[in-house]
Design an enzyme around this catalytic site. Structure first.
Site, PDB file in Angstrom:
ATOM      1  CB  SER A 181     -19.909  46.482 -24.388  1.00  0.00           C
ATOM      2  OG  SER A 181     -19.912  45.763 -25.590  1.00  0.00           O
ATOM      3  CG  HIS A 219     -15.797  44.076 -27.470  1.00  0.00           C
ATOM      4  ND1 HIS A 219     -16.330  42.995 -28.133  1.00  0.00           N
ATOM      5  CD2 HIS A 219     -16.544  44.211 -26.337  1.00  0.00           C
ATOM      6  CE1 HIS A 219     -17.352  42.510 -27.452  1.00  0.00           C
ATOM      7  NE2 HIS A 219     -17.499  43.229 -26.339  1.00  0.00           N
TER       8      HIS A 219
END
Lengths: 439, 439, 439, 439
Positions: free
Chosen positions: B302, B375
């Site tokens: 990410s 997340h």
């Protein structure tokens, strides 16, 4: 200005306390497994998690197997423990008073959105959640009668169902002999107007001179919501038995002139009050007009479910003014259960009184007959009253065997609808009008 | 207790009056055709009629062609003229005060449901109505900045979209080389994390060692809502360029051990704030675990979109306490734009500071990095910070080329999620923890 | 070597002349419209043209409406006027004699391909042409009995159908309650082994403990070719009535151990001799083994259609050696029509004689019972002979109510098949073997 | 008459012996695994068994991986060892001579059906068997050149493919931007007339003013067999570059008058000689005529692939009579590679000579240009010859940049087709006719 008094907050708390006591009792009774309420608490704790879907599924399955008391307990829990926070509501009301802006109004609306709506939304994420919620509402409706406080829960549930079954999401599908047996079986089960006598009868109703259409929702693709049955004919139909027993015409032999809407049935009790019938009829009219240009008349052949009952109570109530003395005298000499023996003038009398019933017997400003209210509200016109049109037991009991045609004429349907909605005006043919002036 | 004062009713009326004046002006400017507002009035008059669907369609098409002023005018009309009736609201508040029951609460909620919601529901009945409303909201969001009062309209629109895009209605579909070109094209367009370089790149991303999944809504079957791209690999991925350029393995040659979620992109700006990503990742984890049992690690690769900016402002603000003096001294000697020249100890320093950023730099009680917030909020664990992981211009500008792995471990994801949501606790690996204690 | 003599060319011409005479007669009788033969000539003239499709369609529709004589006339036309050119054949034979190469052989084969095959191929291009040709063959089979010369036409038609219904083109579909009514209706119609008593019976046969599979051809997607019905049970089934009347087990209650293939029926008479049953059974065995691993026995419950008839003729023929004198004596004291009154030793006798029938009564080197020939030829094993297994009139008339189980054991099915095909060996269980040695 | 002599039987045996020797050699070379021939023997032994499907699959996969020698070996095996039994053939010929009936003829045909056909039929039962056989034929065609004896094998394979790809089994599908990328990719690959320059070019060719249609076979649902590209225009198209670069018209802006068939490409080399193009064009004409009634002209824009080559050889051959001396003189003064510099009279000369080429240059009784032969054979009319119509390298090399329009006029297409097929007559417009009489 003073803040909202603590007084009514206390009262709400009282109700909640009573509800919680009841919940405790029912929770004790089910020691073996988590109560529905406990499952629901757990589910809401895990909201947004994949696991919440599994919990929603478990809750709905457990609900389906629960007994009445457990169900009542769960609904009471939704009512009491998943209600809007009254302190927040009071604060938002206070804030709105201080600054009466559209923004404060919007905030007030938000705090009024009770947590039970979020419960329902989460239940909807379960596999087949939508269908399960529709069935759950059916059970809730059964309990509201004896427990009117649950109407608040039903308001939230029906509100969400209304959003989810927005017309824009419904699929119109034609039902025919190519349709899966699973769905056809439901037609046999749900047909509410003229019972389907098994698969052979069903097959006749799906032959080349018939049409059947239903609305479906994408989240319940195997469950029709409502369906309409149409007969294509050369001449206007005035008897349901004749219509149902017509031989199937040879292909290409017939030039269809009429589309007779002879039955419309809702399939999901849990969607009561969420109306699809109006759109269904009008869309089918549009589709048939495009498919078969020779059809120039779209008309129903409809029951008059409240007639006999109204007539009986009218006769027993001397003060009731819609019937004249002349009517009463003539009616009293007749045995309604022997209507098949009636003379022509007896029949004319009954048709006249039926017209009075349909047009003048009202609840509020609208007709009290529910079928009349539906079709006239849609903008249809009261076209014709038919004698010996439904000679089944049901037809004889409801309306001395009479049926009525309502005409859907696209040129006037919007005008009729507005005149009806705004002023209670009833559109009718000259034939029907003349029955009324006969008096 | 006195009734709600007339004072704030008047204030609301003022705002409405100003809005109406604006509406008059814009109405005058479009003489040739009906204004959107007039069309809307007409549509609501015919509500429930088949004709209302045609009017909804016309309104949405006309809206799409309208200029900014006309659109602003229409939204103002929705704000002002399709608002809840303040008199009814005041009365319902009064009634609730007098009898503070759940029923009165429910009634108050009902009168707060503004007519503009019914407008939106009616627009949804048009062909492709749902998609048009999503696009209309995208336009509304553009205007809210300069016209914050319109946020009230957006509240209603987003409320309904939230209901309609309930997770229970979404379809998860796999996207591969069998998918219609029309949909693939949108992937190229909407990929927001690592740009897709045309059809050949796309094809690589859909090869046998890759997976792509998207959510769709049944009313918009050709429009993906959000999609996630996953690479199946033997070893953990620490560089996005390596990952994207990997050769396709021979069939059956590889035993996949890792599923790397390297991109997740929303496709519909008009659905901003209506979150699907959480569910999408978790459902894909479940599906891949079932399909390919050899995979034992589900991990993201990410971006850290806010790092460089945060670092720059941290350095310029002497009082900012997350960095030590030692940090500052060492950082001041480095040129971040030349990070490819860094020594091993320089890299270690940057990784350490990145860990501080991700874990300790907060907005409220949660991390300020939006990807971390997403997340970690889902229950993932901060696993590893990778140097030279995204050497594209974008990667260098955002985070000195660093990327981070977040680990989705099904055994701990719910626990992590709860610890994070309730207490702001951040789950992290020992490796990351040791970076923080290095200080 | 001399060329092929003109003598047999003349004989062929004679037959052709007779055929043409018949054709003239029937052509005269249908003055109003083109004869099928004329249409066919026209169609072949336009071969390859889009218009030939329309002509093929017209020809097939006209054929369907034609009377027997017209049909016979058309088949005669195909036989006589669409035959291979005998001169070309004679020349190709001569050429082959001169140069006996594989190429000449191939050329000879080509000139032997009669034009009527091209007619059939062209008819197949019509909408629903394949189905029409299957129906046309059904009619042809009716006529071949009285007109054996037409067998040549049937050879060509069945040759092409055999190519077109190659196993590689067939789709295996599961039939259940989700299947369109149109197809289910055909199951009721075509079930040839144990009649389906209407829709309720059908529904039972498609419940959760039953399976039904059928082959379909893509050019006839609404017409099953053959279907097999399977019951999943805990114990071996020995009575068809018990099996058909079993209550549906509660979900997840039962661990299925047996798959009982209790009925297999062809649906298309026009595909007679083109065998699918072998593949159907074996593929269903494979699918069920994969779907339900607990099943460890795949077995039929099959009729013995020829037993009673064989027994009667055996008894009346003193010289017939399969029965011993002891058998005869005991049988003569029994009334087969009262078999429900039989003692245990009577039943044992009948089972023994049934085993003799199934194993030793032969046509050529194979059993004369057609069902035994089918399953044993597939490699199944004769497993068990059941008394009072089919007490319907049909069962009593055919086989004194006995049914037989054939076992499909994947470990031995290929070996059994080869031993049977090459040497006529019959695989049987010890139980059946002991019945034979009892003698 | 004597029976067929043993002499040529011996010769066949010789060939077979040589083939077998070759087979032995190649078998020895592949020790590790079964040769294709051994697999094939095994498969045929298990014919009719479910296991034969698995063996067919294995054989086809092994074939795909085999080297040229192994493939040649397998085809030789099919030629030699899977041939018709020459003794049976000889006997059947004898029988036919003795009784020259249609039945004996039919029997002779049957023994001529070689076992290799049954091999091919069995291979077709494998998963994706049909596609694999089409690919196998493509490989066979590569080998036939150097091994003409294999033509006999190809005859059998193409015979069966011809049966299986009967027009009645093909599906016509529209190809557009909704089509799976997997199929679109093949269009880019197979376009043989005007190369598709990547996905953007493809997208343009599938826009709202274009149409693309393809035939598919149900056993190969992902593989187009042939596709045609059509441009809808207001005016006749005379330049392919102009056509391909036209901007997409605004919706509803254009009234289409012309459908220009500008490309038709076969996709499966393994189906060479099995023609679909004729039907494809004519069905697309019918569909477009129904969909867009304003179209009144269906016309191709076609290459003239053989022109330049024919012209060059005509000029070098003094005796060749289609060109006059005047033609020769004028042509010799021109440099064909500089045709963009030609004067108007030069262009007129070339058009005239092109007309001569298309109409008068023949192979047998039909034009030698393959594209002309295709369209004229379909019944199209030679409409117009266009200068500077394809200025690509390919267009300049083939035909000095000229393209030709063939007109499909439904009123005359059947008549043209018959006149062409029977008498070699070529339909042409007055414009083209005048070019010819100019001479």
């Amino acid at each position: 200005m003073a803040s909202i008094s603590t007084q009514f907050r206390n009262r709400l708390t009282d109700l909640a306390a009573a509800g919680r006591e009841f919940l405790e009792l029912t929770r004790l009774s089910s020691k073996r497994e988590q109560s529905l309420a406990q499952l629901c608490d757990e589910m809401m704790r895990q909201k947004g998690e994949a696991s919440s879907i599994a919990l929603a599924d478990q809750l709905l399955q457990q609900f389906a197997l629960a007994d009445s008391e457990q169900k009542l307990s769960f609904f009471t829990y939704l009512l009491v423990e998943q209600a809007a926070d009254t302190t927040e509501v009071a604060n938002a009301i206070d804030a709105y008073k201080i600054e009466s802006s559209l923004t404060r109004l919007s905030e007030l609306r938000q705090v009024l959105d009770p947590p039970r709506r979020e419960v329902i939304r989460t239940l909807n994420t379960a596999p087949n959640g939508t269908l399960s919620l529709v069935q759950l509402r059916s059970e809730l409706l059964d309990l509201v009668g004896a427990n009117p406080a649950l109407d608040v829960v039903d308001k939230d549930l029906s509100y969400l169902l209304q959003e989810w079954f927005n017309r824009g999401f419904l699929e119109l599908r034609q039902i025919d002999w190519q349709t899966p047996a699973f769905i056809l079986e439901q037609l046999i089960e749900y047909e509410a107007v003229h019972e389907i006598q098994g698969w052979d009868d069903l097959r006749r109703r799906l032959a080349s001179d018939r049409r059947c259409f239903a609305f479906f929702h994408p989240a319940m693709p195997n469950e029709p919501l409502i369906f309409v049955q149409v007969a294509l004919t050369q001449t206007m139909a005035t008897s349901i038995q004749d219509l149902l027993n017509q031989p199937i015409p040879e292909k290409n032999e017939t030039m269809f002139r009429n589309a007779i809407f002879y039955s419309i049935s809702n399939c999901q009790r849990g969607l009561r009050g969420i109306s699809f019938g109006n759109f269904l009829i009008k869309q089918v009219v549009e589709m048939l007009a495009a498919e078969i240009p020779s059809i120039n008349q779209f008309v129903t052949l409809s029951p008059i479910p409240g007639f006999n009952e109204w007539l009986r109570s009218s006769l027993s109530d001397r003060d009731y003014s819609l019937l004249t003395d002349n009517h009463r005298t003539r009616l009293e000499s007749l045995d309604l259960e022997e209507s098949h023996l009636f003379s022509e003038s007896d029949k004319a009398l009954l048709r006249e009184i039926c017209a009075i019933y349909l047009v003048n017997a009202k609840t509020g400003q609208f007709p009290c007959d529910p079928v009349a209210r539906f079709h006239l509200g849609n903008g249809a016109r009261l076209e014709q009253i038919n004698w010996a049109a439904d000679t089944s037991d049901k037809g004889m009991l409801e309306s001395c065997g009479m049926l009525v045609n309502y005409l859907y004429d696209s040129a006037s349907v919007t005008r009729n609808h507005e005149a009806y909605s705004n002023h209670g005006e009833i559109a009718m043919s000259k034939t029907v009008a003349s029955l009324l002036t006969a008096r």
